[in-house]
Design a protein around this motif. Sequence first.
Motif, mmCIF file in Angstrom:
data_model
loop_
_atom_site.group_PDB
_atom_site.id
_atom_site.type_symbol
_atom_site.label_atom_id
_atom_site.label_comp_id
_atom_site.label_asym_id
_atom_site.label_seq_id
_atom_site.Cartn_x
_atom_site.Cartn_y
_atom_site.Cartn_z
ATOM 1 N N LEU A 96 139.123 44.558 57.719
ATOM 2 C CA LEU A 96 140.126 45.518 58.183
ATOM 3 C C LEU A 96 140.919 44.907 59.334
ATOM 4 O O LEU A 96 140.345 44.373 60.283
ATOM 5 C CB LEU A 96 139.441 46.813 58.633
ATOM 6 N N TYR A 97 142.250 45.021 59.231
ATOM 7 C CA TYR A 97 143.162 44.493 60.240
ATOM 8 C C TYR A 97 144.157 45.572 60.643
ATOM 9 O O TYR A 97 144.367 46.538 59.917
ATOM 10 C CB TYR A 97 143.972 43.314 59.682
ATOM 11 N N SER A 98 144.810 45.346 61.781
ATOM 12 C CA SER A 98 145.993 46.122 62.148
ATOM 13 C C SER A 98 147.166 45.155 62.129
ATOM 14 O O SER A 98 146.981 43.934 62.071
ATOM 15 C CB SER A 98 145.812 46.777 63.524
ATOM 16 N N GLY A 99 148.377 45.706 62.149
ATOM 17 C CA GLY A 99 149.565 44.858 62.099
ATOM 18 C C GLY A 99 149.833 44.346 60.703
ATOM 19 O O GLY A 99 149.530 45.018 59.712
ATOM 20 N N ASN A 100 150.388 43.142 60.630
ATOM 21 C CA ASN A 100 150.710 42.520 59.347
ATOM 22 C C ASN A 100 149.423 42.186 58.585
ATOM 23 O O ASN A 100 148.329 42.250 59.156
ATOM 24 C CB ASN A 100 151.525 41.248 59.587
ATOM 25 N N ALA A 101 149.539 41.822 57.340
ATOM 26 C CA ALA A 101 148.364 41.494 56.517
ATOM 27 C C ALA A 101 147.546 40.398 57.191
ATOM 28 O O ALA A 101 148.047 39.297 57.415
ATOM 29 C CB ALA A 101 148.808 41.051 55.127
ATOM 30 N N GLY A 102 146.308 40.725 57.541
ATOM 31 C CA GLY A 102 145.418 39.755 58.163
ATOM 32 C C GLY A 102 145.798 39.361 59.577
ATOM 33 O O GLY A 102 145.354 38.336 60.077
ATOM 34 N N GLN A 103 146.565 40.183 60.273
ATOM 35 C CA GLN A 103 147.081 39.798 61.591
ATOM 36 C C GLN A 103 146.052 39.951 62.706
ATOM 37 O O GLN A 103 145.679 38.987 63.352
ATOM 38 C CB GLN A 103 148.332 40.593 61.937
ATOM 39 N N THR A 104 145.595 41.182 62.965
ATOM 40 C CA THR A 104 144.690 41.427 64.090
ATOM 41 C C THR A 104 143.445 42.120 63.562
ATOM 42 O O THR A 104 143.511 43.274 63.124
ATOM 43 C CB THR A 104 145.373 42.316 65.160
ATOM 44 N N VAL A 105 142.319 41.417 63.607
ATOM 45 C CA VAL A 105 141.086 41.979 63.061
ATOM 46 C C VAL A 105 140.648 43.183 63.894
ATOM 47 O O VAL A 105 140.767 43.184 65.117
ATOM 48 C CB VAL A 105 139.972 40.906 62.971
#
Length: 188
Positions: A96-105
Motif C-alpha cells: 500500500l502506497y500514497s501518492g503516485n503508483a509505488g511512490q510513498t509506502v
Amino acid sequence: VPPPVVVGNATLDGSLSEWSAADRIDASLGVAGYEIYGRVTGDNYVVALKSATAIGANTTAWLNTDRDAATGFQIFGFAGGAEYNVNFDSLGNAVLYSGNAGQTVVVNGDVVERFSTDKMIVEFAIPKALLGFTGAPGAINTLFDVNDSVFLPTSYSATQFTIAPAAAPVVGTVTLDGALTDWTAANR
C-alpha cells in the motif's frame, strides 16, 4: 504456493469460486477478459481481479477513499483523486502506497495477496485501518490498471468502481445495523 488466508468471510486463494455476480463491481463497464470483484468483510476491503494476461509488476489498484475525484492524487495529472494505491512488484508482492503508483509506502502497508497458479487471478485484502478508517468501513471508489497497459475502466474520468459494505437488512421499520436509533423508549 503460499497457503490460503482467511480474511473475514473471504478465503484468499487465487480463485473466483466464492465470488458471485453480486460482488462484481465492474459489470456495467467491464472490459472483455477482465473481471473485478470487491466487498467489505470484517475490517478489510477485499478485491479479486481476473485478467486476460498474467498479472505482473506495476499492476495498480487506485483507492479513492473519500470518493471525491477532485482530491487526492490525480492519475495522468487529471483523473482519479486516489488517496492510496496498491502496487504489485516484480515478485507479485502487493504494498500500500500514497501518492503516485509505488511512490510513498504506507507504514505497515504490506497487503495480503494470493495469486492463481497462472497469475491471471489475484485476490488481496486491504485493512481499513491502513486507509485511516475507524469504526465501520465506508464505501470507497477504485480504479485499476493491469501491467500498466490495460486500464479498468478504460477512461479514468468516466467513472470509478465502488466497493461498499453490504446494506443492513431491514425488518419492518427496524434496520438491523447495531444502532438503537430505530428504537424508542416504548420498545424497551
